[in-house]
Design an enzyme around this catalytic site. Structure first.
Site, PDB file in Angstrom:
ATOM      1  N   HIS B   8       0.849  -1.195   0.000  1.00 37.20           N
ATOM      2  CA  HIS B   8       0.000   0.000   0.000  1.00 37.20           C
ATOM      3  C   HIS B   8       0.882   1.242   0.000  1.00 37.20           C
ATOM      4  CE1 HIS B   8      -3.481  -2.481   0.832  1.00 37.20           C
ATOM      5  NE2 HIS B   8      -2.929  -2.955   1.930  1.00 37.20           N
ATOM      6  N   HIS B 226      -3.100 -11.100   4.950  1.00 28.27           N
ATOM      7  CA  HIS B 226      -2.606 -11.396   6.301  1.00 28.27           C
ATOM      8  C   HIS B 226      -2.673 -12.896   6.570  1.00 28.27           C
ATOM      9  CE1 HIS B 226      -4.901  -7.519   6.183  1.00 28.27           C
ATOM     10  NE2 HIS B 226      -3.665  -7.122   6.184  1.00 28.27           N
ATOM     11  N   GLU B 287       3.302  -6.607   2.576  1.00 26.01           N
ATOM     12  CA  GLU B 287       2.580  -5.410   3.021  1.00 26.01           C
ATOM     13  C   GLU B 287       3.531  -4.353   3.571  1.00 26.01           C
ATOM     14  OE1 GLU B 287      -0.914  -6.044   5.497  1.00 26.01           O
ATOM     15  OE2 GLU B 287      -1.655  -4.040   5.055  1.00 26.01           O
TER      16      GLU B 287
END
Lengths: 344, 344
Positions: B8, B226, B287
């Site tokens: 992100h 996740h 991530e």
């Protein structure tokens, strides 16, 4: 002695369901009805029958000794009705547990359901906890962190002062709480998978991140069921968050206050739990007869026969004794009163 | 080639935050305001600066090649404001991703935020997905299963017909969705631990238990981030539930439709994931720079340097290549258009 700290009375006679259905019918006619407790006619013979070929048989088959036994979690349904609904329903459910313990004192010891209800305080729960511990010989309680039944909008996080009166009573009585949601009335969640596991993770997180709770209550003890939800699998994430949020080391945070049960239904999951979480913080449990009742085709044994996974785990015998017995006696100290009374 | 499917843009210049703060200020004055998109003045130099010493440096340090890059998940905040809030905010966020991909096409490829909004349908999301894929070259989207921001009361489960128009467009465009909640406005949840992990588990459960969705959309693909929340740790529970609910074998259910990323921040968790979930259904991801940014004192390396855990895992090199590259190309087929364009 092998003690299973997580068993629910999932095999109660039909009369209990009839009573509950009638409550719901009354609520449909009048949501504000003030229920009276009334009576449920179930004989000792019926209770014996509901246990002998179920939980008692599985104890014997699997080689466990004593189950810490509470009313069926998914049927607590604190979201149904009003406070009088929960109070009367809870008293009956706890009364049945007390009768079963009376019939099979060498096999079961009681844990209380609490009459939580949306929008209400905890006065009724404190009163019922006192009754169950002082009069019925119970040794713990199940605390619902989401009485809304899946909307997480009714009560504040577990370290909020809202909960403190109950915590004071728990510490005074020396009983722990297992944090356990009930059935979900939110179609987003499936009760025994996403809702239970998500709520376990959420409860742990609230306790873990609190900077005040265990300072205010150094002797308060919580059990996170179902192996701690997602937590051990994400132990690294939690260790890293502890660092980022300037919390203490995770092992220090949980040390005397947070425990995980072993309701993880395969060897690899149990191995991870035993590998990462300090042995001192692990309590044996199976939740039989509960969410997963079948036989694993990969092993030929019941998914929820968790004793087999502990037996097969590559840890010392001393550690196994801690998990099966010693830790549980530490977390539920009142079990010793029960043991002295019935085992001499 | 090592492709990280979960990154992100968490390091955007202050101007983006200022724009968002101004939206919130406007909403405070008038919740029904119809926002205009307006402009955000961020130069290419600012974008470069925000990336070069952050994500790009970490790619190089860690030895990964290409990141599938989307707007910051915790800032999607679909619960804020009305549809015009989400539409204008989302377009800006996606535009910035497109500009970063334009500046660093060998390092990033885009995935779209969608302008979901409570009480609304998915028309705007479909329109934005088309824009991002057809005009900006994006290869997937992030889908929020709880636009309420932590109350789980706004949208039906993921197999409901509500979602079907979006799924039709996803299949037509050949793009997958990562199921990813955003920040929580419910104080019960901590965003990057309990909320994310609980929502991951819930999303998986909804997909897993659906008896219709993947019959209706055999080519629809979802990524559960996740590491799949609590799911792999409770693989036995899910296998047992599949049996009790008369579902297909879990490996068959997920085979062509459900994938797990590797955002699990310790070796033991990754080992469990690799051990239980079929390799075909695992996609490499870190991530970074995300929820956990510190260095693990036990290893001396960043918690979120997940490549190290895969490298150290006791699986074959072929399996590692599947996880790092091949599976991702299968799930995000449009990545091949990008690779041909920029790598020749």
């Amino acid at each position: 002695m092998i003690i299973d700290c997580h068993g629910h009375y999932t095999t109660a006679p039909q009369e209990l369901t009839d009573y509950r259905d009638n409550q719901k019918k009354e609520l449909k006619d009048n949501p504000l009805i003030q229920h009276l407790k009334g009576e449920i006619h179930i004989t000792d013979e019926q209770l014996r029958e509901s246990i002998v070929n179920n939980q008692l048989k599985l104890q014997q088959d699997r080689g466990t000794d004593l189950t810490i036994f509470s009313p069926r979690a998914s049927r607590m349904e604190h979201h149904v009705g009003n406070l009088s609904t929960s109070v009367t329903w809870t008293e009956h459910c706890n009364d049945l547990i007390a009768r079963i313990v009376g019939l099979f004192p060498k096999n079961f010891v009681g844990v209380a359901q609490l009459p939580q209800s949306p929008g209400e305080g905890l006065e009724a729960s404190i009163k019922e906890l006192e009754r169950c511990v002082n009069e019925l010989g119970f040794i713990g309680c199940n605390l619902n962190p989401d009485p809304s039944g899946g909307y997480f909008n009714d009560v504040p996080p577990l370290d909020d002062k809202y909960w403190y009166p109950l915590y004071e009573k728990m510490v005074e009585l020396e009983v722990p709480a297992m944090i356990h949601v009930s059935g979900s009335c939110n179609c987003t969640f499936h009760a025994t998978s996403s809702y239970y596991l998500g709520a376990d993770t959420t409860a742990f997180t609230q306790l873990f991140m609190s900077k005040t709770l265990f300072k205010d209550f150094p002797n308060l003890k919580f059990v996170i069921p179902h192996g701690g939800g997602a937590v051990p699998y994400h132990w690294g994430r939690y260790r890293g968050l502890a660092d980022m949020l300037e919390l203490d080391n995770i092992n220090n945070i949980i040390e005397n206050n947070i425990y995980f049960d072993t309701c993880v239904y395969h060897q690899e999951g149990i191995d991870l739990l035993l590998d990462l979480v300090p042995t001192e913080n692990i309590l044996f449990a199976s939740e039989m007869i509960g969410a997963v009742r079948g036989i694993d085709p990969l092993t030929g044994h019941y998914f929820d026969d968790t004793k087999r996974y502990i037996d097969a785990a590559k840890i010392s015998n001393n550690k196994k004794i801690m998990i099966f017995e010693e830790n549980i006696k530490k977390v539920y100290p009142r079990i010793n009163i029960h043991l002295e009374k019935y085992f001499g």
